[in-house]
Scaffold this motif. Sequence first.
Motif, mmCIF file in Angstrom:
data_model
loop_
_atom_site.group_PDB
_atom_site.id
_atom_site.type_symbol
_atom_site.label_atom_id
_atom_site.label_comp_id
_atom_site.label_asym_id
_atom_site.label_seq_id
_atom_site.Cartn_x
_atom_site.Cartn_y
_atom_site.Cartn_z
ATOM 1 N N CYS A 139 2.082 7.545 8.969
ATOM 2 C CA CYS A 139 3.015 6.460 8.243
ATOM 3 C C CYS A 139 2.238 5.807 7.014
ATOM 4 O O CYS A 139 1.211 4.885 7.658
ATOM 5 C CB CYS A 139 3.588 5.484 9.189
ATOM 6 S SG CYS A 139 4.723 4.317 8.463
ATOM 7 N N GLU A 140 2.278 5.852 5.903
ATOM 8 C CA GLU A 140 1.210 5.608 4.829
ATOM 9 C C GLU A 140 1.858 4.878 3.626
ATOM 10 O O GLU A 140 2.824 5.942 3.346
ATOM 11 C CB GLU A 140 0.400 6.466 4.648
ATOM 12 C CG GLU A 140 -0.634 6.639 3.571
ATOM 13 C CD GLU A 140 -1.464 5.434 3.455
ATOM 14 O OE1 GLU A 140 -2.315 5.508 4.299
ATOM 15 O OE2 GLU A 140 -1.520 4.714 2.405
ATOM 16 N N ARG A 173 0.376 1.935 -5.205
ATOM 17 C CA ARG A 173 -0.296 0.491 -4.888
ATOM 18 C C ARG A 173 -1.825 0.855 -4.819
ATOM 19 O O ARG A 173 -2.121 1.900 -4.473
ATOM 20 C CB ARG A 173 0.277 0.607 -3.495
ATOM 21 C CG ARG A 173 0.202 -0.646 -2.982
ATOM 22 C CD ARG A 173 1.053 -0.652 -1.677
ATOM 23 N NE ARG A 173 0.599 -1.520 -0.704
ATOM 24 C CZ ARG A 173 -0.507 -1.751 -0.203
ATOM 25 N NH1 ARG A 173 -1.093 -0.661 -0.011
ATOM 26 N NH2 ARG A 173 -0.722 -2.688 0.761
ATOM 27 N N ARG A 203 -18.372 7.030 10.904
ATOM 28 C CA ARG A 203 -17.004 6.565 11.294
ATOM 29 C C ARG A 203 -15.950 7.417 11.587
ATOM 30 O O ARG A 203 -15.297 7.172 12.733
ATOM 31 C CB ARG A 203 -16.413 5.683 9.868
ATOM 32 C CG ARG A 203 -15.011 5.230 10.144
ATOM 33 C CD ARG A 203 -14.415 4.932 8.813
ATOM 34 N NE ARG A 203 -12.894 4.821 9.033
ATOM 35 C CZ ARG A 203 -12.656 3.695 8.297
ATOM 36 N NH1 ARG A 203 -13.045 2.942 7.485
ATOM 37 N NH2 ARG A 203 -10.900 3.657 8.585
ATOM 38 N N MET A 221 -2.710 8.575 -1.457
ATOM 39 C CA MET A 221 -3.144 8.816 -0.054
ATOM 40 C C MET A 221 -2.462 9.978 0.425
ATOM 41 O O MET A 221 -3.036 10.833 1.279
ATOM 42 C CB MET A 221 -3.490 7.561 0.755
ATOM 43 C CG MET A 221 -4.333 6.820 0.459
ATOM 44 S SD MET A 221 -6.065 7.387 0.821
ATOM 45 C CE MET A 221 -7.081 5.935 0.918
ATOM 46 N N HIS A 229 -6.326 2.622 11.795
ATOM 47 C CA HIS A 229 -7.982 2.505 11.698
ATOM 48 C C HIS A 229 -8.126 2.047 10.260
ATOM 49 O O HIS A 229 -7.856 2.491 9.306
ATOM 50 C CB HIS A 229 -8.404 3.996 11.938
ATOM 51 C CG HIS A 229 -7.967 4.527 13.066
ATOM 52 N ND1 HIS A 229 -7.894 5.889 13.672
ATOM 53 C CD2 HIS A 229 -7.983 3.952 14.412
ATOM 54 C CE1 HIS A 229 -7.739 5.961 14.837
ATOM 55 N NE2 HIS A 229 -7.758 4.929 15.393
ATOM 56 N N GLY A 264 5.508 4.849 3.884
ATOM 57 C CA GLY A 264 5.940 3.491 4.276
ATOM 58 C C GLY A 264 5.010 2.413 4.819
ATOM 59 O O GLY A 264 3.956 2.900 5.268
ATOM 60 N N ASP A 265 5.503 1.142 4.691
ATOM 61 C CA ASP A 265 4.623 0.150 5.283
ATOM 62 C C ASP A 265 4.309 0.190 6.803
ATOM 63 O O ASP A 265 5.522 0.303 7.358
ATOM 64 C CB ASP A 265 5.118 -1.301 4.833
ATOM 65 C CG ASP A 265 3.797 -2.499 4.849
ATOM 66 O OD1 ASP A 265 3.678 -2.651 6.104
ATOM 67 O OD2 ASP A 265 3.496 -3.015 4.019
ATOM 68 N N VAL A 285 -0.764 4.967 11.600
ATOM 69 C CA VAL A 285 -0.561 3.922 10.741
ATOM 70 C C VAL A 285 -1.424 3.624 9.891
ATOM 71 O O VAL A 285 -2.631 3.393 10.066
ATOM 72 C CB VAL A 285 0.223 2.618 11.455
ATOM 73 C CG1 VAL A 285 0.347 1.504 10.535
ATOM 74 C CG2 VAL A 285 1.341 2.840 12.377
ATOM 75 N N TYR A 320 -11.786 6.755 -1.676
ATOM 76 C CA TYR A 320 -11.616 6.594 -0.283
ATOM 77 C C TYR A 320 -11.913 8.112 -0.027
ATOM 78 O O TYR A 320 -12.828 8.350 1.131
ATOM 79 C CB TYR A 320 -10.355 5.968 0.255
ATOM 80 C CG TYR A 320 -10.512 6.269 2.030
ATOM 81 C CD1 TYR A 320 -11.576 5.233 2.418
ATOM 82 C CD2 TYR A 320 -10.118 7.111 2.570
ATOM 83 C CE1 TYR A 320 -11.948 5.107 3.899
ATOM 84 C CE2 TYR A 320 -10.033 7.011 4.068
ATOM 85 C CZ TYR A 320 -11.195 5.899 4.593
ATOM 86 O OH TYR A 320 -11.330 5.939 5.757
HETATM 87 C C1 LIG Z 1 -9.619 2.352 4.574
HETATM 88 S S1 LIG Z 1 -8.241 3.349 4.526
HETATM 89 C C2 LIG Z 1 -8.125 4.038 6.242
HETATM 90 C C3 LIG Z 1 -7.483 5.685 6.226
HETATM 91 C C4 LIG Z 1 -7.326 5.846 7.371
HETATM 92 N N1 LIG Z 1 -6.453 5.302 8.468
HETATM 93 C C5 LIG Z 1 -8.948 6.325 8.011
HETATM 94 O O1 LIG Z 1 -9.308 5.580 8.860
HETATM 95 O O2 LIG Z 1 -9.566 7.095 7.428
HETATM 96 C C6 LIG Z 1 -6.930 2.084 4.471
HETATM 97 C C7 LIG Z 1 -5.399 2.556 4.535
HETATM 98 O O3 LIG Z 1 -4.306 1.715 4.873
HETATM 99 C C8 LIG Z 1 -3.348 1.796 4.080
HETATM 100 N N2 LIG Z 1 -2.384 0.569 4.205
HETATM 101 C C9 LIG Z 1 -2.547 -0.558 3.501
HETATM 102 N N3 LIG Z 1 -1.768 -1.298 4.027
HETATM 103 C C10 LIG Z 1 -0.996 -1.100 4.625
HETATM 104 C C11 LIG Z 1 0.120 -1.431 5.580
HETATM 105 N N4 LIG Z 1 0.743 -2.536 5.265
HETATM 106 N N5 LIG Z 1 0.719 -0.470 6.303
HETATM 107 C C12 LIG Z 1 0.097 0.636 6.365
HETATM 108 N N6 LIG Z 1 -0.828 1.184 5.924
HETATM 109 C C13 LIG Z 1 -1.499 0.312 5.102
HETATM 110 C C14 LIG Z 1 -3.823 2.478 2.870
HETATM 111 O O4 LIG Z 1 -2.925 2.824 1.888
HETATM 112 C C15 LIG Z 1 -4.996 3.003 3.228
HETATM 113 O O5 LIG Z 1 -4.496 4.366 3.068
#
Ligand SMILES: C[S@@+](CC[C@H](N)C(=O)[O-])C[C@H]1O[C@@H](n2cnc3c(N)ncnc32)[C@H](O)[C@@H]1O
Length: 289
Positions: free
Chosen positions: A91-92, A17, A48, A97, A140, A121-122, A70, A36
Amino acid sequence: MQLTPTSDHRLALREPRVVAAVDGPDAADYADAADYVAHTATLRGVVRQRLVTRALVSHLPPAPARLLDVGGGNGVQALEFARRGYDVTICEPDPKMLAEAERRLTDAPEQVRRRVELVRGDGREAARLVGTGWDATFCHGVIMFVPEPAPLLNVLVEVTRPGGIISVVGKNGPALALRAGLQGRWRDTAMLLGEPGAARVPRAAGTLPSGAAGTLPTGDDPANVAAILTAAGTRSLAWYGIRTFTDHLGDLPPGPDVDAVVDAEWAAGTRDPYRGIARLIHHVHRRTG
Ligand SMILES: C[S@@+](CC[C@H](N)C(=O)[O-])C[C@H]1O[C@@H](n2cnc3c(N)ncnc32)[C@H](O)[C@@H]1O
């Protein structure tokens, strides 16, 4: 470290994705997992992550406790808190990633690695994927990638035990024009300010194709995020601004003064009026019921 496959969310190869947050020409946050990872090493990324950690240490129960991250991405916070003695599950949904998180963990000592579990997973499926009763749940920089924040925010509360902590970082919708303005991108600035004649700003719904430059994603209104969390059975403990002074600096690497920058950002992020115009807002809530 354990990589946990589940029946419908197995870690088999599949088209990854692509997540993207393209903030207008010359200002991409990131377009995929590799971007990222690169972003987390920039001054903006470091500020951050360090501000998030700094806020959380004063709210979390002492280690060992069970933390759920999450949308934990490449595992920066998971690793940080595993080092501090917490058991952390990510959970990712994005396999790239998860692979980055796994790579980051390989360099960590064995006793730290053993405290981290990766689940694909979502986040909206978290109750089914990883169960409930977590001492704290992080989410986050994720709500900007779902079409509506409420279903995801409600799940965060559901999976957290009563008395547990919910930590959410979202893009500060009402202040999005600041970066564009400080970068001199005046057309984007007008659009983000909703000036008459400027094109409408669409919400960044889930996934944007990489290279969708020119699409300016909205963020979330922090008041709305707090209201959803409160309605789901929480009370706010604190909120912080993240990146008031450094958000417009693009991919500048951290310099020798990084500690002073983080201290200045922390001071701004903990007081008005500065925190209200920060790029990201960090909400810390406690589940009440
Ligand atoms: C900007 S990154 C942030 C990663 C981490 N939380 C951080 O702060 O460094 C956004 C993350 O959200 C994940 N993501 C997007 N949609 C999601 C969903 N529906 N459920 C869980 N994660 C999701 C993406 O795959 C990505 O790893």
